[in-house]
Design an enzyme around this catalytic site. Structure first.
Site, PDB file in Angstrom:
ATOM      1  N   PRO A  28       0.862  -1.191   0.000  1.00  9.65           N
ATOM      2  CA  PRO A  28       0.000   0.000   0.000  1.00  9.65           C
ATOM      3  C   PRO A  28       0.895   1.237   0.000  1.00  9.65           C
ATOM      4  O   PRO A  28       1.795   1.333   0.825  1.00  9.65           O
ATOM      5  CB  PRO A  28      -0.768  -0.110   1.330  1.00  9.65           C
ATOM      6  N   LEU A  51       0.685   5.509  -0.315  1.00  7.53           N
ATOM      7  CA  LEU A  51      -0.174   6.685  -0.339  1.00  7.53           C
ATOM      8  C   LEU A  51       0.060   7.492  -1.616  1.00  7.53           C
ATOM      9  O   LEU A  51       1.211   7.732  -1.993  1.00  7.53           O
ATOM     10  CB  LEU A  51       0.124   7.542   0.894  1.00  7.53           C
ATOM     11  N   CYS A  63       3.438   2.985   9.407  1.00  3.62           N
ATOM     12  CA  CYS A  63       3.653   4.303   8.801  1.00  3.62           C
ATOM     13  C   CYS A  63       4.232   5.281   9.818  1.00  3.62           C
ATOM     14  O   CYS A  63       3.665   5.466  10.891  1.00  3.62           O
ATOM     15  CB  CYS A  63       2.334   4.843   8.249  1.00  3.62           C
ATOM     16  N   LYS A 107       0.428  -4.886   9.240  1.00  6.77           N
ATOM     17  CA  LYS A 107       1.696  -4.497   8.610  1.00  6.77           C
ATOM     18  C   LYS A 107       2.491  -3.673   9.603  1.00  6.77           C
ATOM     19  O   LYS A 107       1.989  -2.689  10.143  1.00  6.77           O
ATOM     20  CB  LYS A 107       1.449  -3.687   7.335  1.00  6.77           C
ATOM     21  N   HIS A 111       7.914  -4.864   7.426  1.00  5.36           N
ATOM     22  CA  HIS A 111       8.905  -4.037   6.760  1.00  5.36           C
ATOM     23  C   HIS A 111      10.176  -4.182   7.593  1.00  5.36           C
ATOM     24  O   HIS A 111      10.194  -3.809   8.763  1.00  5.36           O
ATOM     25  CB  HIS A 111       8.428  -2.583   6.726  1.00  5.36           C
ATOM     26  N   ASN A 139       8.937  -7.306   3.601  1.00  6.71           N
ATOM     27  CA  ASN A 139       8.827  -6.092   2.795  1.00  6.71           C
ATOM     28  C   ASN A 139      10.060  -5.227   3.063  1.00  6.71           C
ATOM     29  O   ASN A 139      10.607  -5.251   4.152  1.00  6.71           O
ATOM     30  CB  ASN A 139       7.524  -5.377   3.206  1.00  6.71           C
ATOM     31  N   GLY A 140      10.474  -4.498   2.036  1.00  7.25           N
ATOM     32  CA  GLY A 140      11.584  -3.564   2.208  1.00  7.25           C
ATOM     33  C   GLY A 140      12.763  -3.877   1.308  1.00  7.25           C
ATOM     34  O   GLY A 140      13.427  -4.892   1.481  1.00  7.25           O
ATOM     35  N   ARG A 161       8.030   0.432  -3.901  1.00  9.08           N
ATOM     36  CA  ARG A 161       8.288   1.453  -4.929  1.00  9.08           C
ATOM     37  C   ARG A 161       8.715   0.877  -6.267  1.00  9.08           C
ATOM     38  O   ARG A 161       8.366   1.402  -7.314  1.00  9.08           O
ATOM     39  CB  ARG A 161       9.345   2.438  -4.419  1.00  9.08           C
TER      40      ARG A 161
END
Length: 329
Positions: free
Chosen positions: A16, A18, A99, A138, A170, A210-211, A233
Site C-alpha cells: 500500500p 499513499l 507508517c 503491517k 517491513h 517487505n523492504g 516502490r
C-alpha cells in the site's frame, strides 16, 4: 458478497503506497499480473467513518484479490471500518502499524502503535470479531530505541493471540523522532535476518517480508523460508517487473503479454473513466514507467507529462505510443 470465490495467495503483493496505489494503478497492474495481491492506499478510520466512502473504497471487480489497509487505534472504529470493507467486497482487512509520518503519530496510528502491543491486539481482536475476512497487520521491526528482538517477539505474540491471520514486516525500524517518512524508507538499515527469525519463532504464522526487494528472483529466494514477499516502490516505478510474476511466483500458466497488449487493454477502462469525469492525468501518471528501458520510453514519458494534464485530454494522448516507439529517441 461471497468471498469463497476469492481464494488468494500471499506469495507476492504490492505494498500500500499513499498517492500511488489508487484504483487506477491497481487496474493497470492487474493487466500485468493476475495473482499478485494488491492493497489500497492507507485509509484512516476517521476518513472512512466521516468521509466520502465511494471515493475512498470503490474499485473495479478486476482488481481482486484486493486488501483494504486501515489506520486507526480505536478498536470500535476499526471494527466498524472492517465491516464496511467487508460489505464493499474486499478480500482482506489490513491494519497499518508501520507508517512513520508525524500526521500519523498525532492521530495515534501507524508505527507509534508498536509501543502499545496490547492496544493493537485489541484492535485486531475487534476486527476479527466483526468480519469473516482475514485480518492482517503491517508493521516494522521496531521504533526508535525500542528495537530489541524481545520487544518485537512480545508485539507479534500479542497479535497472534488476538487472531491475526498474517503479518507483513517491513524489515527496518522506524525512527519517529528525527527522520521524515521518506528517510524512514531508506535510512534505517534493512534487517532481513530479524524477519526470518520471526518465522522460526512463529512457524504457524503467515509472514510476508517487505523492504528493499526489487526483483522477482530476490522474491523467489525469500519464498524458500517465508510465506510472502511484498514489493513497494519498484513495482510502482517499474511495473513491468511483475510481468513474469504469475508464472514464476504463482506457477500459473499464463499467456505471454507485451507492454502494448497491456496498454491496449487499459484504453477501454480509461475511456469509461473519462466518460465518468475522471481526468486523464489521474490515470496516465501510473503508466509513466510502463515502457521503462524500452526504445521510445523517454518520448512516452514526455508525451504524458506534456499533454495528459491539458483540459479535455483524451485517449489520443495514450494511443500515440505506437508512433513514439517507431520513431527513434
Amino acid at each position: 458478497m461471497d468471498h469463497s470465490m476469492h481464494n488468494f495467495s500471499r506469495r507476492l503483493s504490492v505494498a500500500p503506497m499513499l498517492d500511488w496505489t489508487d484504483r487506477h494503478y491497481r487496474y493497470f497492474v492487474r493487466l500485468i499480473t493476475r495473482h499478485t495481491l494488491l492493497y489500497t492506499e492507507m485509509v484512516t478510520t476517521a476518513a472512512l467513518l466521516h468521509g466520502d466512502r465511494n471515493r475512498l473504497l470503490r474499485f473495479d471487480p478486476a482488481e481482486h484479490p484486493l486488501a483494504l489497509q486501515l489506520a486507526g487505534s480505536s478498536p470500535a472504529a476499526l471494527a466498524q471500518c472492517a465491516r464496511i470493507g467487508a460489505i464493499w467486497g474486499y478480500d482482506e482487512i489490513n491494519l497499518n502499524v508501520g507508517c512513520p509520518s508525524d500526521r500519523v503519530q498525532s492521530g495515534r496510528f501507524g508505527a507509534c502503535l508498536m509501543a502499545e502491543p496490547q492496544l493493537v491486539a485489541e484492535c485486531v481482536a475487534a476486527m476479527k470479531n466483526a468480519v469473516t475476512l482475514p485480518v492482517t497487520v503491517k508493521t516494522r521491526i521496531g521504533i526508535d530505541d525500542r528495537d530489541s528482538y524481545g520487544e518485537l517477539l512480545d508485539f507479534v505474540g500479542a497479535q497472534v493471540d488476538a487472531g491475526c491471520d498474517a503479518l507483513i514486516v517491513h524489515a527496518r525500524k522506524a525512527w519517529l523522532k528525527g527522520l521524515s517518512p521518506k528517510e524512514n524508507r531508506d535510512v534505517p538499515p534493512l534487517r532481513y535476518d530479524v524477519v526470518r527469525q520471526l518465522k522460526t519463532d512463529f512457524p504457524a504464522l503467515s509472514i510476508t517480508i517487505n523492504g528493499g526487494i526489487t526483483t522477482l528472483a530476490a522474491a523467489a529466494d525469500f519464498l524458500t523460508t517465508l510465506d510472502g514477499v511484498m514489493i513497494g516502490r519498484e513495482a510502482y516505478h517499474h511495473p513491468w517487473l511483475l510481468a513474469d510474476a504469475d508464472r514464476l511466483i504463482f506457477g500459473a500458466i499464463s499467456p505471454p503479454i507485451t507492454r502494448e497488449n497491456v496498454l491496449e487493454q487499459f484504453l477501454p477502462y480509461a475511456a469509461k473513466q473519462l466518460a465518468q469525469g475522471v481526468p486523464l492525468s489521474a490515470m496516465s501518471r501510473h503508466l509513466l514507467g510502463l515502457f521503462q528501458g524500452q526504445p521510445g520510453a523517454r518520448a512516452w514519458r514526455r508525451q504524458i507529462s506534456d499533454n495528459a494534464h491539458r483540459p479535455n485530454a483524451g485517449l489520443a494522448v495514450l494511443a500515440l505510443h505506437r508512433q513514439l516507439t517507431d520513431s527513434k529517441e
